[in-house]
Scaffold this motif. Structure first.
Motif, PDB file in Angstrom:
ATOM      1  N   LEU A   1       0.675 -51.716 -28.870  1.00  0.00           N
ATOM      2  CA  LEU A   1       1.194 -52.785 -29.732  1.00  0.00           C
ATOM      3  C   LEU A   1       1.957 -52.190 -30.922  1.00  0.00           C
TER       4      LEU A   1
ATOM      5  N   GLN B   1       1.558 -52.183 -19.203  1.00  0.00           N
ATOM      6  CA  GLN B   1       0.768 -52.408 -20.419  1.00  0.00           C
ATOM      7  C   GLN B   1      -0.625 -51.863 -20.187  1.00  0.00           C
TER       8      GLN B   1
ATOM      9  N   ASP C   1       3.780 -59.940 -20.082  1.00  0.00           N
ATOM     10  CA  ASP C   1       2.666 -60.901 -20.069  1.00  0.00           C
ATOM     11  C   ASP C   1       2.815 -61.905 -18.930  1.00  0.00           C
TER      12      ASP C   1
ATOM     13  N   GLN D   1       7.602 -57.972 -24.259  1.00  0.00           N
ATOM     14  CA  GLN D   1       6.215 -58.443 -24.232  1.00  0.00           C
ATOM     15  C   GLN D   1       6.074 -59.685 -23.350  1.00  0.00           C
TER      16      GLN D   1
END
Ligand SMILES: N[C@@H](CCC(=O)N[C@@H](CS)C(=O)NCC(=O)O)C(=O)O
Length: 204
Positions: A96, A84, A76, A72
């Motif tokens: 998620l 994503q 990000d 993650q």
């Protein structure tokens, strides 16, 4: 500072290297070798983190544990939208859940099978439950795999990368023939150039 992956051979950290390759990020690998008898990580890994588990990621002065959190974090920070779904979308909510499902649910019955097998006949009372959970979880994953061959939408996502480890293990189990779509998923990820570069870098 270059991203550094603390990699134990034949372990979950393969998928972090795979993710880095998919994102095209520069990284370096610090290698650790499992003990030939116990299969445990060597004590040097405990000098990096008290649990002595892999993967561990070093980036920008931080040490990050847990493969889901590492995946993650990398998406990000460096993904620029890749791997994503659109934030706030329905697909992002599913993504998620599957990111957490990989370690939080799918791995558990597989690990229990490995540990309980060491009990010999003493483990017999647990076999039915473990077998049932393996069938239930991986029948579920077989059922939700998209026609695209990925778990979310039409493209590879970090959830596919997280799920790859339990799915590979599951397809190697005696029940493996139950899950032809999961087998095809495994074949397709192994054909990806980024996967092949990651395997060459980690296990080669
Ligand atoms: N949930 C953790 C699990 C970490 C973990 O258990 N890693 C294993 C490798 S697959 C390990 O380091 N085992 C060595 C040992 O326990 O000695 C994650 O996904 O990062």
């Amino acid at each position: 500072m270059t991203i550094r992956v603390h990699h134990l051979n034949k372990s979950r950290s393969q998928r972090i290297v795979w993710l880095l390759e998919e994102l095209g990020l520069p990284y370096e690998i610090v290698r650790y070798q499992r003990d030939a008898k116990t299969n445990f990580a060597p004590p040097e890994l405990k000098k990096i983190h008290p649990l002595g588990k892999s993967p561990l990621l070093e980036d920008d002065g931080e040490l990050i544990e847990e493969s889901g959190a590492i995946a993650q974090y990398l998406c990000d920070r460096y993904g620029e939208g890749r791997l994503q779904p659109e934030p706030g979308s329905k697909a992002a909510l599913k993504h998620l859940q599957l990111m957490h499902f990989a370690e939080g649910s799918a791995m558990l019955p597989l690990l229990l099978r490995i540990y309980v097998s060491r009990l010999g006949d003493g483990g017999a009372p647990l076999h039915g439950r473990i077998d049932g959970e393996i069938v239930s979880y991986f029948d579920y994953l077989e059922g939700i795999l998209q026609p695209s061959g990925f778990f979310i939408g039409d493209d590879l996502s970090a959830a596919d990368i997280m799920l790859s480890f339990p799915v590979i293990l599951a397809t190697q189990q005696p029940e493996g023939q139950r899950w032809p779509k999961l087998k095809a998923f495994v074949e397709s990820i192994k054909a990806r150039p980024a996967w092949q570069r990651a395997m060459a870098a980690t296990e080669g």
